[in-house]
Design an enzyme around this catalytic site. Structure first.
Site, PDB file in Angstrom:
ATOM      1  N   GLU A   1       0.878  -1.167   0.000  1.00  0.00           N
ATOM      2  CA  GLU A   1       0.000   0.000   0.000  1.00  0.00           C
ATOM      3  C   GLU A   1       0.921   1.224   0.000  1.00  0.00           C
ATOM      4  O   GLU A   1       1.810   1.325   0.853  1.00  0.00           O
ATOM      5  CB  GLU A   1      -0.886   0.006   1.249  1.00  0.00           C
ATOM      6  CG  GLU A   1      -1.831   1.183   1.226  1.00  0.00           C
ATOM      7  CD  GLU A   1      -2.796   1.241   2.406  1.00  0.00           C
ATOM      8  OE1 GLU A   1      -2.794   0.304   3.236  1.00  0.00           O
ATOM      9  OE2 GLU A   1      -3.533   2.234   2.479  1.00  0.00           O
TER      10      GLU A   1
ATOM     11  N   ARG B   1       5.201 -12.928   9.723  1.00  0.00           N
ATOM     12  CA  ARG B   1       5.857 -11.660   9.410  1.00  0.00           C
ATOM     13  C   ARG B   1       7.172 -11.561  10.167  1.00  0.00           C
ATOM     14  O   ARG B   1       7.381 -12.211  11.183  1.00  0.00           O
ATOM     15  CB  ARG B   1       4.940 -10.469   9.663  1.00  0.00           C
ATOM     16  CG  ARG B   1       4.472 -10.260  11.076  1.00  0.00           C
ATOM     17  CD  ARG B   1       3.353  -9.225  11.142  1.00  0.00           C
ATOM     18  NE  ARG B   1       3.766  -7.903  10.723  1.00  0.00           N
ATOM     19  CZ  ARG B   1       3.150  -7.202   9.777  1.00  0.00           C
ATOM     20  NH1 ARG B   1       2.105  -7.696   9.147  1.00  0.00           N
ATOM     21  NH2 ARG B   1       3.552  -6.006   9.467  1.00  0.00           N
TER      22      ARG B   1
ATOM     23  N   LYS C   1       4.108   0.737   9.598  1.00  0.00           N
ATOM     24  CA  LYS C   1       4.292   1.991   8.858  1.00  0.00           C
ATOM     25  C   LYS C   1       3.703   3.177   9.619  1.00  0.00           C
ATOM     26  O   LYS C   1       4.233   4.270   9.550  1.00  0.00           O
ATOM     27  CB  LYS C   1       3.641   1.879   7.478  1.00  0.00           C
ATOM     28  CG  LYS C   1       4.544   1.207   6.465  1.00  0.00           C
ATOM     29  CD  LYS C   1       3.954   1.265   5.079  1.00  0.00           C
ATOM     30  CE  LYS C   1       2.978   0.139   4.882  1.00  0.00           C
ATOM     31  NZ  LYS C   1       2.522  -0.023   3.500  1.00  0.00           N
TER      32      LYS C   1
END
Ligand code: ATP
Ligand code: MG
Length: 559
Positions: free
Chosen positions: A39, A263, A273
């Site tokens: 994104e 992850r 982020k």
């Protein structure tokens, strides 16, 4: 903490490789197609590097392709600045994509498919507010309540959805929801929202749209449009997989499949982020590429090589369970790489003068130094030597303990590439700081050998004070003090775990002359000190180096 990566484990295939090999062998897929779907709402971090290495790495290994797809379905947070940085970082890591796509390119198709679901009685326009929707979702223990608008006719739904698109309604006034099951044990299946109204300009589609698809709807359908065979994402999406499959099945489109891996988490750092953006916006760091940031551009500026990051991602493997990787493993990958690549030079970060009293004051010699003992092809260079040098302050001790083999009165020490010297004393200022160290050299020991074979235990580095250059050196430490900065007591935030001493700026460091014309990102090993890389802001008359890593893991000892 994850620690064991024995060699046998490394040769073994990871679970994704096994799935892919089975799919290729059984003929389920002819060729594999993966994608990396960021994104564009921030810069890529080392966790993304892991995902990039997996997606591009698998496609490469099995002769397939990888697309870059920007998952740009939330206009409020996204920006072309991020798009550009993402592309730059992927290229820098050494990967190239087959096709570049944007979820926003599929808005028309996604809209048509949403209409199709309405026609099949599988989606409806809901007038409930977000809050009502949340309240009526129920809990894990109790079923939700059907929306009073759930049984609208197909015609009414089509008309209202069209009006949503045309901008007839305000943000939040209506949503489009999939009609699945408000009592489903998986909360994601309780009539999930497919579209919401957001009157905001999109960085690519401008004001064309005021309804935007949700991740769950846009993602799988974009995968399907691109014939993605293996849609690889992180573990937290496993509970979304039933919905991913439901949309594809209901629409009868290309059956992409989702697979989840753990992850990457690294000690003493944060990876979200949102949090990284906060560090940048509130000035805790100098920018996304601050060398203390876990971003790809931060690592680049700090002096990391793409090879070291790829090697790190390979070494830690692909796991199915969440784990925490020690930061030192990243540094070790870096050291392994730079040990082979970085030229050795001499630099003194905390200088004090060393005066050789019996060396002719008007004499200068050019001594030979090896550029890289690991790589003969890097050759040799000349370094100048005179009666006044700089050495590190802590390479001299007035009252030294027994095992101190460096400069102390009466003791011999080797000056790297030069001579053996014997310390004779020091000068001090009125408060007792050492301002100069004195010694005498043995002219028969040029190059550092002792003709009589006497043993010299210590070797120290130095720089010719009559022929050197000045530099500023940024010394970095971990950005956070705790292993898991995200874990905080009530009333605290991850910011409370910031390390106040993560940056030390050293002015007036002394470097050998050969470093005069370095360029940003040039990398060196300062002998005995560490690995250093030239900063972007460096100039010939204002040299700036960043410490990439120490030579050994100094952090481990402190723990
Ligand atoms: P963040 O939580 O940092 O905002 P994200 O998942 O929202 O990350 P995306 O841009 O959506 O960021 O991520 C693109 C891809 O990178 C996704 O497939 C995501 O699963 C993967 N990814 C993100 N963070 C990590 C991580 N720490 N380790 C491995 N893969 C990751
Ligand atoms: Mg995401």
């Amino acid at each position: 903490m994850e620690t064991n990566t024995s060699n046998t484990e490394k040769v073994q295939k990871n679970f994704l490789e096994e799935i892919i090999e089975n799919d290729l062998q059984s003929g389920k897929v002819q060729a594999i197609q993966t994608r990396f779907p960021p994104e564009p709402n921030g810069y890529l971090h080392i966790g993304h590097a892991k995902s990039i290495c997996i997606n591009f790495g698998l496609a490469k290994k099995y002769g397939g392709k990888t697309n870059l797809r920007f998952d740009d379905t939330n206009p409020v947070k996204e920006d072309t600045e991020y798009v550009d940085s993402i592309k730059e970082d992927i290229h820098w890591l050494g990967f190239d994509w087959a096709e570049e796509h944007y979820a926003s390119d599929y808005f028309e198709q996604l809209y048509d498919w949403a209409c199709e679901l309405i026609k099949k009685g599988l989606a409806y326009v809901d007038d409930q507010t977000n809050e009502q929707i949340r309240e009526n979702r129920g809990t894990v223990q109790s079923p939700g309540k059907n929306s009073p608008f759930r049984d609208r006719s197909v015609e009414e739904n089509l008309r209202l959805f069209e009006e949503m698109r045309q901008g007839k309604y305000q943000d939040g006034e209506k949503t489009l929801r999939a009609k699945i099951d408000m009592a489903h044990p998986n909360m994601n299946m309780r009539d999930p929202i497919m579209y919401r109204i957001i009157h905001a300009s999109h960085h690519r589609t401008g004001d064309k749209w005021c309804i935007y698809p949700m991740y769950d709807y846009a993602h799988g359908e974009s995968d399907s449009i691109e014939n993605i065979t293996h849609s690889i994402c992180t573990l937290e999406f496993d509970i979304h997989r039933p919905l991913y499959d439901w949309f594809i099945k209901s629409l009868e489109i290309y059956p992409s499949h989702q697979y989840e891996f753990a992850r990457l988490n690294i000690t003493n750092t944060v990876m979200s982020k949102r949090k990284l953006l906060q560090l940048v916006k509130d000035g805790y760091v100098s920018g996304w590429d601050d060398p203390r940031m876990p971003t790809i551009c931060g690592f680049r500026r700090r002096g990391y090589t793409p090879e070291s990051i790829r090697k790190f991602c390979e070494d830690i493997g692909v796991a199915k369970r969440d784990n925490l990787i020690d930061y030192s493993r990243l540094e070790n990958a870096l050291r392994d790489d730079l040990n082979k690549k970085a030229d050795r030079v001499m630099a003194v970060l905390h200088p004090v003068k060393l005066i050789i009293d019996n060396y002719p004051a008007d004499q200068t010699e050019q001594l030979e130094a090896v550029n890289n003992p690991e790589d003969e092809s890097r050759g040799k260079r000349k370094i100048s030597f005179s009666n006044t040098l700089y050495i590190e302050q802590d390479d001299f001790m007035e009252n030294a303990p027994k095992k101190y083999f460096r400069m102390t009165v009466g003791q011999e020490v080797r000056l790297r590439y030069a001579y053996i010297v014997r310390c004779t004393g020091c000068e001090k200022d009125e408060v007792g700081n050492v301002t100069a160290v004195h010694c005498e050299y043995d002219p028969l020991t040029r190059g550092g050998d002792t003709p009589d074979g006497r043993k010299i235990k210590g070797t120290i580095h130095w720089v010719d004070a009559n022929n050197c250059i000045d530099a500023k050196v940024n010394v970095f430490d971990r950005l956070f003090n705790t292993e898991k900065p995200d874990e905080v007591e009530e009333g605290k935030t991850f910011l409370d775990n910031l390390n106040p001493d993560s940056l030390t700026v050293l002015q007036g460091c002394k470097l050998e002359k050969s470093l005069q014309n370095v360029k940003p990102l040039d990398k060196f090993q300062f002998e005995r000190v560490g690995y250093f890389s030239v900063d972007y802001d460096s100039a010939t008359d204002n040299l700036i180096f960043n410490r990439t890593a120490t030579l050994k893991d100094s952090w481990a000892k402190q723990k």
